[in-house]
Scaffold this active site. Structure first.
Site, mmCIF file in Angstrom:
data_model
loop_
_atom_site.group_PDB
_atom_site.id
_atom_site.type_symbol
_atom_site.label_atom_id
_atom_site.label_comp_id
_atom_site.label_asym_id
_atom_site.label_seq_id
_atom_site.Cartn_x
_atom_site.Cartn_y
_atom_site.Cartn_z
ATOM 1 N N CYS A 180 -2.469 9.218 -0.976
ATOM 2 C CA CYS A 180 -3.795 8.864 -1.489
ATOM 3 C C CYS A 180 -4.017 9.618 -2.784
ATOM 4 O O CYS A 180 -3.901 10.840 -2.815
ATOM 5 C CB CYS A 180 -4.864 9.234 -0.455
ATOM 6 S SG CYS A 180 -6.528 8.988 -1.064
ATOM 7 N N ASP A 221 0.838 -1.205 0.000
ATOM 8 C CA ASP A 221 0.000 0.000 0.000
ATOM 9 C C ASP A 221 0.876 1.259 0.000
ATOM 10 O O ASP A 221 0.496 2.290 -0.569
ATOM 11 C CB ASP A 221 -0.913 -0.018 1.240
ATOM 12 C CG ASP A 221 -2.119 0.908 1.108
ATOM 13 O OD1 ASP A 221 -2.270 1.541 0.050
ATOM 14 O OD2 ASP A 221 -2.901 0.998 2.062
#
Lengths: 303, 303
Positions: free
Chosen positions: A237, A13
């Site tokens: 993000c 991630d």
């Protein structure tokens, strides 16, 4: 509150959101540094199209080169059946899938409806049962969706109820964009732990709005003891420019250790892994606590 | 959890720890920016020896130039009787004093014992009652002391019990070096609120170990509704090289607002004050949430 099982998702991630793309050797060195700190679970990569996510190219080779006998649980993300087959053939023992709590994110991420993504997960659960492979599923946008707004907690409760007895090892409430606040987290995790116990429920927070560590505390209060984090706070993000990434592993582990919760993780070695993550990626998000933790650990060693 | 009274201590606790010393004009501009965001309580400076703390020189002039009719509660820190007289003569309406939960910090900071510092506070409480001036007292090292180690919560309970009915407006549990963890905070604040209510008890956290926001949440759960913070996270700690300062006002206010707790503070204006704090000091500690909050607010305005 006496134990925590911690998964470092930085090599997946984290790295998939960094501008610099690491080589397989570099990714392996980061994974080895995290494992050397005593982290028992590490998400090492994903089996996705290298065109879509260039940072995750070569994950098959990477998995083949992981140590097989070090007691660390290595897992990899798969988006679909093809990814499952690649992961299985590479020797992955735990696959991570994604369920969706919002239609907007399901469409955007995998071009499916929530129901279609659930069916894909069920199909893979069947195959994995035959192949002796564990399945963990994140519930994306469990608190908020960048497309659909705040998530109705009832949707998450229903997903958990549908999958808790499906043979899945764990369901992870993922605050995909770092929008959850500790009041929300406390309420939802408390309900889920009351209904299903905590053995199969985890939490995955981002620190975008500075609430990552507070959310870990709120979930811990509800009895949650499976947490994700990312070494050095690697991540980011795509939907929030400038936002920070996953809650930093060193911030979470330091809080837990200071509260007397044993993690089995060596903070000094974890900081070295965090330094390596910063050096390799060049973006140095860094855990918030690092500035203090480094000098403090050095002083402890002098005593 | 429906209201919070927030005090920004950046112009005092923040600026006194910054390498760059601001002029009185610059300090006034920062105070005005914080007030313009709707912050109702601001600690504007301290009446200490300009030789010991050059950044706080000119606080008398600064106080004289504050707006007198804007409804904002301006306070100033005083270390002793001389400081009290200077503050009173300058027109300060609320003075902040320091009580100590550890002998090590009392000696180091004011060269007194805990008991001597308490007597000094009692003497000033008597004078202040005559002069119609409010007194707020921070309890330094309420969780941990850099010299004496972890603080026995019983010491803090006793200090609160001794002073709660002394005419003092508020007792503020100060995590002087940012060492508290949310479990500790929850336990101590819960006991104190059960014993005395929350109207006279506040909390002051630093973010040194990334737990500042989590500690605010833990205290809020106990019923605490008076919190300190520092605009832009200004501060630092002389005993922890590289450590960050007070928990950033914008991080605290953003969490509170997102949890539905009304603060009466305009986040957009608060971010502008934070930017000003960074520009003036040049050290840009910055709140953690700023990277996300700025673009988000801009987007809200487009809608």
């Amino acid at each position: 509150m006496d134990k925590v099982v911690f998964t470092d998702v930085g090599p997946r991630d984290g790295l998939q959101n960094q501008p610099r793309i690491l080589s397989v050797d570099e990714r392996l060195s980061l994974i080895a540094a995290v494992a050397a700190a005593g982290v028992s679970h590490i998400e090492v990569g994903s089996f996705v199209s290298p065109k879509a996510v260039p940072a995750m190219a070569g994950t098959g080779e990477l998995v083949a080169r992981l140590p097989g006998d070090d007691g660390v649980h290595y897992s990899a993300l798969i988006p679909n059946r093809k990814g499952y087959e690649l992961a299985r053939d590479a020797g992955v023992k735990t696959v991570n899938m994604v369920l969706y709590a919002s239609e907007g994110m399901a469409q955007k991420n995998v071009n499916m409806s929530i129901a279609e993504a659930e069916q894909a997960t069920r199909d893979i659960l069947d195959m994995a049962a035959n192949d002796g492979i564990e399945v963990v599923a994140a519930i994306a946008t469990a608190f908020c969706c960048p497309f659909d707004g705040p998530t109705d907690p009832g949707i998450v409760r229903d997903i958990v109820a549908r999958f808790i007895d499906s043979g899945i090892r764990q369901l992870v409430l993922a605050d995909t964009i770092g929008a959850a606040n500790p009041l929300q987290v406390r309420a939802l995790t408390r309900e889920l732990v009351e209904a299903h116990g905590a053995a199969q429920i985890g939490c995955h927070f981002h620190d975008t709005r500075a609430m990552g560590v507070a959310n870990v505390f709120a979930a811990l209060e509800s009895g949650i003891y499976h947490f994700d984090g990312s070494i050095g706070g690697l991540g980011g993000c795509p939907f929030a420019p400038g936002a920070s990434g996953n809650v930093a592993s060193e911030d979470v582990i330091m809080m837990l250790e200071q509260m007397g919760v044993h993690t089995g993780i060596d903070l000094d070695a974890l900081l070295r892994a965090s330094d390596l993550a910063e050096n390799l990626t060049g973006t140095a998000p860094g855990g918030r606590a690092k500035a203090w933790l480094g000098p403090w650990l050095a002083k402890q060693q002098e005593l």
